[in-house]
Design an enzyme around this catalytic site. Sequence first.
Site, PDB file in Angstrom:
ATOM      1  N   HIS A 118       0.953  -1.488  -0.035  1.00  0.00           N
ATOM      2  CA  HIS A 118       0.453   0.093  -0.167  1.00  0.00           C
ATOM      3  C   HIS A 118       0.871   1.082   0.251  1.00  0.00           C
ATOM      4  O   HIS A 118       2.070   1.121   0.393  1.00  0.00           O
ATOM      5  CB  HIS A 118      -0.880   0.290   1.544  1.00  0.00           C
ATOM      6  CG  HIS A 118      -0.089  -0.104   2.301  1.00  0.00           C
ATOM      7  ND1 HIS A 118       0.585  -0.801   3.213  1.00  0.00           N
ATOM      8  CD2 HIS A 118       0.168   1.151   3.133  1.00  0.00           C
ATOM      9  CE1 HIS A 118       1.481  -0.280   4.273  1.00  0.00           C
ATOM     10  NE2 HIS A 118       0.516   1.192   4.477  1.00  0.00           N
ATOM     11  N   ASP A 120       0.443   4.856   1.620  1.00  0.00           N
ATOM     12  CA  ASP A 120      -0.210   5.473   3.045  1.00  0.00           C
ATOM     13  C   ASP A 120      -1.254   6.583   2.775  1.00  0.00           C
ATOM     14  O   ASP A 120      -1.260   7.330   2.185  1.00  0.00           O
ATOM     15  CB  ASP A 120       0.561   6.381   3.983  1.00  0.00           C
ATOM     16  CG  ASP A 120       1.146   5.298   4.986  1.00  0.00           C
ATOM     17  OD1 ASP A 120       1.508   3.885   4.670  1.00  0.00           O
ATOM     18  OD2 ASP A 120       2.616   5.628   5.475  1.00  0.00           O
ATOM     19  N   HIS A 279       4.793   0.161   0.105  1.00  0.00           N
ATOM     20  CA  HIS A 279       5.396  -0.921   1.419  1.00  0.00           C
ATOM     21  C   HIS A 279       4.459  -2.080   1.411  1.00  0.00           C
ATOM     22  O   HIS A 279       3.359  -2.350   1.663  1.00  0.00           O
ATOM     23  CB  HIS A 279       6.451   0.398   1.954  1.00  0.00           C
ATOM     24  CG  HIS A 279       5.154   1.195   3.523  1.00  0.00           C
ATOM     25  ND1 HIS A 279       4.435   2.142   2.376  1.00  0.00           N
ATOM     26  CD2 HIS A 279       4.403   0.640   4.064  1.00  0.00           C
ATOM     27  CE1 HIS A 279       3.634   2.442   3.405  1.00  0.00           C
ATOM     28  NE2 HIS A 279       3.287   1.975   4.538  1.00  0.00           N
ATOM     29  N   ARG A 294       5.261   6.466  14.233  1.00  0.00           N
ATOM     30  CA  ARG A 294       5.508   6.597  12.253  1.00  0.00           C
ATOM     31  C   ARG A 294       5.159   8.402  13.043  1.00  0.00           C
ATOM     32  O   ARG A 294       4.051   8.675  13.371  1.00  0.00           O
ATOM     33  CB  ARG A 294       4.248   5.766  12.098  1.00  0.00           C
ATOM     34  CG  ARG A 294       4.414   6.522  10.685  1.00  0.00           C
ATOM     35  CD  ARG A 294       4.017   5.672   9.970  1.00  0.00           C
ATOM     36  NE  ARG A 294       2.782   6.251   9.074  1.00  0.00           N
ATOM     37  CZ  ARG A 294       1.348   5.514   8.888  1.00  0.00           C
ATOM     38  NH1 ARG A 294       1.141   4.604   8.129  1.00  0.00           N
ATOM     39  NH2 ARG A 294       0.106   6.546   8.655  1.00  0.00           N
TER      40      ARG A 294
HETATM   41  O1  AKG Z   1       5.806  -1.640   9.946  1.00  0.00           O
HETATM   42  C1  AKG Z   1       5.927  -1.517   9.419  1.00  0.00           C
HETATM   43  O2  AKG Z   1       7.023  -1.502   9.181  1.00  0.00           O
HETATM   44  C2  AKG Z   1       5.167  -0.654   8.358  1.00  0.00           C
HETATM   45  C3  AKG Z   1       3.780  -0.372   8.727  1.00  0.00           C
HETATM   46  C4  AKG Z   1       3.279   0.171   7.671  1.00  0.00           C
HETATM   47  O3  AKG Z   1       2.603  -0.047   6.588  1.00  0.00           O
HETATM   48  C5  AKG Z   1       2.864   1.677   7.246  1.00  0.00           C
HETATM   49  O4  AKG Z   1       3.298   2.748   8.767  1.00  0.00           O
HETATM   50  O5  AKG Z   1       1.634   2.521   7.117  1.00  0.00           O
END
Ligand code: AKG
Length: 303
Positions: A118, A120, A279, A294
Amino acid sequence: MALVYQTAVARDPANTARVTGGVEVRPIAGALGAEIHGVDLGRELDADTIVQVRQALLEHLVIFFRDQEMTPEQHKALGRHFGELMTHEFVEGIEGHPEIMLIAKEKGDRYNFGGTWHSDMTYSEKPPLGSILYAKEVPTYGGDTQFANMYLAYDTLSDQLRTTLDGLRAVHSASRIYGNAGKLATLDYQAGHRGTRVSPSDLAEKTAEHPVVRTHPETGRKALFVNGIFTLRFQGMTEDESCPLLEHLYRHAVTPEFTCRFRWEKGSIAFWDNRAVQHYAINDYPGQRRVMHRVTIAGDRPR
Ligand SMILES: O=C(O)CCC(=O)C(=O)O
């Protein structure tokens, strides 16, 4: 036959490490991704370093740092060097810092967050510029994250398909994931994923329309901009009509030669350009805990 794809970004053709003013940039794969050394993100960054980090992001699409120590304030300050911070509508932040999403998988959890390719928050009118993910606790093995280069995904399509896609728009929504009947609202998911606190909502039903191919506002390059969790259909077509071509694009976009894979350690950071990558967080560490923080940097309307 080995396929060699020309990256659409102006990467060093030899793909070798480069040092400028004490900042070392080491590519980790042919398509995208570089580790940055010589920068302490817990300290106040000078203007020159910020320019170098931004340049590395534009060139490599996802950049990684090792052995960093940041407080939540420092994490937010880092993000603010690149734009305003966004607060996630459906995922809770850490205590006292709504702008810092908690992405956690507990030992007993079956599911992880982000375990599908995806970009974000493409259901937003203005999806993020990028995200900065900071590893607080990592499993002893597994839990890597993969990234894919959406410039390459676009550039390697046939001329005819590129021309067709250039004229199309797509409808995106959070409903399949965060809607009241979405994946994260199901009891099975709730029982299997207690780490990340998600609140399904009616708000997830709203939609946004974006070009299928966006032009990056800083590099001027074209990138494929559809993804398997938030894109519902092409504008003016039904989901059934859209599905075959969308499925083809999702598969094509993550061709192994377009990807890189990052092995996390505690204190690692990944900063990705959400306008040009997808990702995927790999869920292969059953029985172990993984905790990430994040921050999400606001972006502009895709054009
Ligand atoms: O935890 C991760 O490595 C990525 C998480 C994820 O897909 C995101 O933060 O959008």
